[in-house]
Design a protein around this motif. Structure first.
Motif, PDB file in Angstrom:
ATOM      1  N   UNK A   1       0.811  -1.219   0.000  1.00 48.43           N
ATOM      2  CA  UNK A   1       0.000   0.000   0.000  1.00 48.43           C
ATOM      3  C   UNK A   1       0.846   1.271   0.000  1.00 48.43           C
ATOM      4  N   UNK A   2       2.158   1.150   0.215  1.00 48.04           N
ATOM      5  CA  UNK A   2       3.036   2.313   0.166  1.00 48.04           C
ATOM      6  C   UNK A   2       3.522   2.813   1.508  1.00 48.04           C
ATOM      7  N   UNK A   3       3.288   2.058   2.589  1.00 48.49           N
ATOM      8  CA  UNK A   3       3.847   2.437   3.891  1.00 48.49           C
ATOM      9  C   UNK A   3       5.348   2.163   3.884  1.00 48.49           C
ATOM     10  N   UNK A   4       6.092   2.944   4.660  1.00 45.09           N
ATOM     11  CA  UNK A   4       7.536   2.754   4.796  1.00 45.09           C
ATOM     12  C   UNK A   4       7.876   2.599   6.275  1.00 45.09           C
ATOM     13  N   UNK A   5       8.875   1.793   6.557  1.00 37.74           N
ATOM     14  CA  UNK A   5       9.303   1.577   7.940  1.00 37.74           C
ATOM     15  C   UNK A   5      10.138   2.756   8.412  1.00 37.74           C
ATOM     16  N   UNK A   6       9.784   3.311   9.582  1.00 36.42           N
ATOM     17  CA  UNK A   6      10.526   4.453  10.123  1.00 36.42           C
ATOM     18  C   UNK A   6      11.300   4.090  11.396  1.00 36.42           C
ATOM     19  N   UNK A   7      10.900   3.030  12.087  1.00 36.96           N
ATOM     20  CA  UNK A   7      11.656   2.555  13.250  1.00 36.96           C
ATOM     21  C   UNK A   7      11.094   1.205  13.660  1.00 36.96           C
ATOM     22  N   UNK A   8      11.594   0.677  14.782  1.00 38.43           N
ATOM     23  CA  UNK A   8      11.116  -0.599  15.296  1.00 38.43           C
ATOM     24  C   UNK A   8      10.502  -0.406  16.687  1.00 38.43           C
ATOM     25  N   UNK A   9       9.725  -1.374  17.111  1.00 38.51           N
ATOM     26  CA  UNK A   9       9.151  -1.358  18.452  1.00 38.51           C
ATOM     27  C   UNK A   9       9.114  -2.778  18.991  1.00 38.51           C
ATOM     28  N   UNK A  10       9.396  -2.920  20.278  1.00 41.71           N
ATOM     29  CA  UNK A  10       9.321  -4.223  20.944  1.00 41.71           C
ATOM     30  C   UNK A  10       8.565  -4.065  22.250  1.00 41.71           C
ATOM     31  N   UNK A  11       7.831  -5.102  22.617  1.00 38.02           N
ATOM     32  CA  UNK A  11       7.128  -5.121  23.899  1.00 38.02           C
ATOM     33  C   UNK A  11       8.058  -5.706  24.949  1.00 38.02           C
ATOM     34  N   UNK A  12       8.439  -4.905  25.936  1.00 40.61           N
ATOM     35  CA  UNK A  12       9.256  -5.365  27.059  1.00 40.61           C
ATOM     36  C   UNK A  12       8.301  -5.712  28.196  1.00 40.61           C
ATOM     37  N   UNK A  13       8.273  -6.989  28.583  1.00 34.39           N
ATOM     38  CA  UNK A  13       7.282  -7.435  29.558  1.00 34.39           C
ATOM     39  C   UNK A  13       7.919  -8.258  30.668  1.00 34.39           C
ATOM     40  N   UNK A  14       7.235  -8.293  31.803  1.00 33.68           N
ATOM     41  CA  UNK A  14       7.666  -9.083  32.946  1.00 33.68           C
ATOM     42  C   UNK A  14       7.341  -8.369  34.233  1.00 33.68           C
ATOM     43  N   UNK A  15       7.515  -9.026  35.367  1.00 39.17           N
ATOM     44  CA  UNK A  15       7.364  -8.329  36.657  1.00 39.17           C
ATOM     45  C   UNK A  15       8.504  -7.312  36.805  1.00 39.17           C
ATOM     46  N   UNK A  16       8.155  -6.087  37.125  1.00 40.55           N
ATOM     47  CA  UNK A  16       9.173  -5.043  37.288  1.00 40.55           C
ATOM     48  C   UNK A  16       9.887  -5.263  38.615  1.00 40.55           C
ATOM     49  N   UNK A  17      11.209  -5.353  38.542  1.00 38.93           N
ATOM     50  CA  UNK A  17      12.017  -5.638  39.721  1.00 38.93           C
ATOM     51  C   UNK A  17      12.823  -4.406  40.111  1.00 38.93           C
TER      52      UNK A  17
ATOM     53  N   UNK B   1      14.058  -6.502  34.983  1.00 38.65           N
ATOM     54  CA  UNK B   1      13.284  -7.724  34.859  1.00 38.65           C
ATOM     55  C   UNK B   1      12.395  -7.847  33.650  1.00 38.65           C
ATOM     56  N   UNK B   2      12.369  -6.857  32.771  1.00 45.58           N
ATOM     57  CA  UNK B   2      11.508  -6.916  31.582  1.00 45.58           C
ATOM     58  C   UNK B   2      12.301  -7.459  30.399  1.00 45.58           C
ATOM     59  N   UNK B   3      11.672  -8.333  29.613  1.00 48.46           N
ATOM     60  CA  UNK B   3      12.341  -8.950  28.477  1.00 48.46           C
ATOM     61  C   UNK B   3      11.627  -8.582  27.177  1.00 48.46           C
ATOM     62  N   UNK B   4      12.392  -8.328  26.093  1.00 49.66           N
ATOM     63  CA  UNK B   4      11.763  -7.915  24.831  1.00 49.66           C
ATOM     64  C   UNK B   4      11.118  -9.086  24.107  1.00 49.66           C
ATOM     65  N   UNK B   5       9.984  -8.794  23.466  1.00 51.62           N
ATOM     66  CA  UNK B   5       9.271  -9.785  22.654  1.00 51.62           C
ATOM     67  C   UNK B   5       8.396  -9.033  21.667  1.00 51.62           C
ATOM     68  N   UNK B   6       7.898  -9.742  20.667  1.00 52.91           N
ATOM     69  CA  UNK B   6       6.916  -9.148  19.775  1.00 52.91           C
ATOM     70  C   UNK B   6       7.424  -7.950  19.004  1.00 52.91           C
ATOM     71  N   UNK B   7       8.529  -8.116  18.269  1.00 49.46           N
ATOM     72  CA  UNK B   7       9.094  -7.001  17.517  1.00 49.46           C
ATOM     73  C   UNK B   7       8.173  -6.611  16.374  1.00 49.46           C
ATOM     74  N   UNK B   8       7.862  -5.318  16.283  1.00 51.42           N
ATOM     75  CA  UNK B   8       7.025  -4.762  15.219  1.00 51.42           C
ATOM     76  C   UNK B   8       7.784  -3.693  14.458  1.00 51.42           C
ATOM     77  N   UNK B   9       7.358  -3.463  13.219  1.00 49.90           N
ATOM     78  CA  UNK B   9       7.842  -2.315  12.454  1.00 49.90           C
ATOM     79  C   UNK B   9       6.868  -1.169  12.646  1.00 49.90           C
ATOM     80  N   UNK B  10       7.376   0.025  12.941  1.00 50.98           N
ATOM     81  CA  UNK B  10       6.547   1.222  12.969  1.00 50.98           C
ATOM     82  C   UNK B  10       6.641   1.838  11.581  1.00 50.98           C
ATOM     83  N   UNK B  11       5.483   2.037  10.942  1.00 53.03           N
ATOM     84  CA  UNK B  11       5.452   2.447   9.545  1.00 53.03           C
ATOM     85  C   UNK B  11       4.655   3.732   9.372  1.00 53.03           C
TER      86      UNK B  11
END
Length: 312
Positions: free
Chosen positions: A135-151, A279-289
């Motif tokens: 559709x013509x979107x372009x990637x401008x950066x990345x994003x990851x969900x950092x999750x876990x119990x905060x220590x 204590x948070x670990x990265x997962x679910x890497x997405x492209x921000x477009x």
């Protein structure tokens, strides 16, 4: 419009309303997403939600304890406007039984036509990215969900850092009051580059916590935490620098039991290593477009987490 596997044309795209809430929840469950009833309620109130009805009316069992037979959705997508020049896409969903029939493209083309000349941003999964590329979107950066119990680390205090923007020794956070909203909107508009006031005014009711960061007598940043079934999402976080963002997040996380989620740019240095130490670990890497000729406005150095990846 595309047709289903029996050759039955899908109904035209329509604007969804608050009374479509259970259909949106059911669609999320159908695709293995969380029901997120509170978030769908917010989106149906502040955004433009477009949907395509299922030509067969859907299965009788909605999968979420509701009757799925009346008004089931074949697909949906959310457009959130921030003034005339910026908008975001979220919650792009097509029911599993209608996959690969062109509904995603039809919904996105409708949304882009509605957005007009605005720059449109979104968080793309690996599954959705090929469509957005076409559709013509372009990637401008990345994003990851950092999750876990905060220590919290009792042996490692955050250093008192003085930067060009803040002096940690003069920073303090406190719960936001109703009288702070005008300042929150001003700080956010300077950082985000567009008007999110319609959404921000609903944050106190939507979020479990809303903190402001004061430096001297003025508000320099803010952050919210809201419950998302399996975790507490900390977002948005708007702050003058990394030290201020860490202060806001740390003070919010101190009162959270269970899983914490931070949606962070993994390529920025200010927060990801700090989040991992806590204590948070990265997962679910997405492209921000982004779609459109103009770059997204604002000062991205002051934007640390979104309200939600559905509100890019």
């Amino acid at each position: 419009m595309p047709s289903d596997r029996n050759g039955v044309p899908f109904p035209p795209v329509r604007r969804l309303r608050p009374d479509d809430l259970r259909h949106c929840v059911r669609l999320s469950v159908d695709r293995g997403w969380l029901p997120e009833k509170a978030k769908w309620s917010l989106l149906l109130e502040v955004s433009e939600v477009f949907g395509i009805d299922a030509p067969d009316g859907g299965d009788r069992d909605g999968g979420d304890g509701t009757d799925g037979g009346d008004g089931a959705l074949a697909g949906a997508v959310v457009l959130t406007r921030y003034g005339a020049d910026l908008a975001s896409v979220g919650m792009m969903l097509v029911a599993a039984r209608y996959g690969r029939m062109g509904l995603g493209r039809a919904l996105m083309e409708h949304l882009l036509a509605e957005a007009g000349d605005a720059t449109v941003t979104l968080f793309a999964t690996d599954l959705g990215k090929p469509l957005y590329d076409k559709l013509g979107f372009r990637t401008i950066r990345r994003s990851a969900a950092f999750t876990g119990p905060f220590r919290a680390d009792p042996f490692r205090a955050e250093p008192a850092v003085t930067t060009a923007t803040t002096d940690n020794s003069k920073m303090r956070t406190r719960p936001a009051a109703a009288a702070d909203m005008a300042s929150i909107i001003d700080v956010d508009k300077a950082a985000f580059g567009a008007d999110r006031s319609r959404l921000l005014r609903r944050l106190p009711a939507f979020a479990g916590q809303l903190l402001v960061l004061e430096t001297g007598r003025s508000i320099a940043g803010f952050a919210a935490a809201w419950q998302n079934h399996t975790s507490t999402v900390i977002g948005p976080v708007v702050a003058p620098d990394g030290a201020a963002a860490r202060r806001l997040i740390g003070d919010l996380a101190a009162g959270i039991r269970g899983q914490v989620r931070l949606d962070l740019d993994p390529d920025r240095p200010e927060l990801p290593p700090w989040a991992v130490r806590h204590g948070l670990q990265p997962a679910g890497l997405n492209a921000v477009m982004a779609y459109g000729d103009r770059p997204p406005p604002g000062d991205p150095a002051r934007l640390f987490t979104p309200i939600s990846i559905a509100l890019a």
